[in-house]
Design an enzyme around this catalytic site. Structure first.
Site, PDB file in Angstrom:
ATOM      1  N   ASN A   9     -17.166  10.608  14.543  1.00  0.00           N
ATOM      2  CA  ASN A   9     -15.887  10.376  14.586  1.00  0.00           C
ATOM      3  C   ASN A   9     -15.840   9.430  15.160  1.00  0.00           C
ATOM      4  O   ASN A   9     -15.685   9.886  16.298  1.00  0.00           O
ATOM      5  CB  ASN A   9     -14.804  11.619  14.356  1.00  0.00           C
ATOM      6  CG  ASN A   9     -13.356  11.635  14.350  1.00  0.00           C
ATOM      7  OD1 ASN A   9     -12.573   9.613  14.711  1.00  0.00           O
ATOM      8  ND2 ASN A   9     -12.749  11.433  14.806  1.00  0.00           N
ATOM      9  N   ARG A  11     -13.486   8.247  17.525  1.00  0.00           N
ATOM     10  CA  ARG A  11     -12.293   8.074  18.050  1.00  0.00           C
ATOM     11  C   ARG A  11     -12.595   9.912  19.024  1.00  0.00           C
ATOM     12  O   ARG A  11     -12.105   9.509  19.946  1.00  0.00           O
ATOM     13  CB  ARG A  11     -11.243   8.399  17.243  1.00  0.00           C
ATOM     14  CG  ARG A  11     -10.205   7.020  16.032  1.00  0.00           C
ATOM     15  CD  ARG A  11      -9.293   7.411  15.591  1.00  0.00           C
ATOM     16  NE  ARG A  11      -8.660   7.851  16.347  1.00  0.00           N
ATOM     17  CZ  ARG A  11      -6.903   7.840  16.340  1.00  0.00           C
ATOM     18  NH1 ARG A  11      -6.454   8.556  15.044  1.00  0.00           N
ATOM     19  NH2 ARG A  11      -6.124   7.909  16.914  1.00  0.00           N
ATOM     20  N   CYS A  12     -13.703  10.147  18.202  1.00  0.00           N
ATOM     21  CA  CYS A  12     -13.931  11.448  19.191  1.00  0.00           C
ATOM     22  C   CYS A  12     -14.779  11.190  20.580  1.00  0.00           C
ATOM     23  O   CYS A  12     -15.822  10.721  20.103  1.00  0.00           O
ATOM     24  CB  CYS A  12     -14.376  12.384  19.277  1.00  0.00           C
ATOM     25  SG  CYS A  12     -15.334  13.928  19.125  1.00  0.00           S
ATOM     26  N   SER A  13     -14.419  11.692  21.930  1.00  0.00           N
ATOM     27  CA  SER A  13     -15.694  11.113  22.577  1.00  0.00           C
ATOM     28  C   SER A  13     -17.312  11.458  23.225  1.00  0.00           C
ATOM     29  O   SER A  13     -17.484  11.481  22.971  1.00  0.00           O
ATOM     30  CB  SER A  13     -15.263  11.643  24.464  1.00  0.00           C
ATOM     31  OG  SER A  13     -14.688  12.558  23.988  1.00  0.00           O
TER      32      SER A  13
END
Length: 117
Positions: A9, A11-13
């Site tokens: 994902n 958007r996930c760090s």
């Protein structure tokens, strides 16, 4: 080396960190944005095997609103019901997940995926 996939994902760090860690190691990684391309229930069953998890909830994001809304924490929920919920709502899948031909690891922390190599 065998094929390596990451369920990612962007958007996930933690997902970005894990992907970068693999790339920094010079590994050729197939990136699968699982929110755009959800896994089927059969693929989720195989993933659970590769993760060596007895309880499918260990690969679920139990703090997601949809988890609570669907009452997936209820003890009477079957493994097949939980797999179907993840297939329908892929946001429920813990991320990132790195998968090889024989095993898989959840990248929390990102360095944990290095056990695969």
């Amino acid at each position: 080396m065998s094929q390596i996939r990451i369920l990612h994902n962007p958007r996930c760090s933690k997902s970005r960190q894990t992907l970068q860690l693999l790339q920094d190691k010079g590994l050729d990684v197939e990136v699968v944005e699982y929110l755009k391309t959800p896994l089927s229930t059969d693929e989720l069953a195989l993933l659970q095997q590769k993760l060596a998890l007895n309880d499918i909830r260990a690969m679920m994001r139990t703090k997601e609103d949809i988890y609570k809304e669907l009452e997936l924490g209820a003890p009477q929920r079957s493994e097949s019901e939980l797999r179907a919920a993840i297939a329908t709502h892929p946001i429920l899948l813990e991320r990132p997940v790195v998968i090889t031909e024989t095993a898989a690891r959840i990248g929390r922390p990102p360095e944990s995926v290095l056990e695969l190599f």
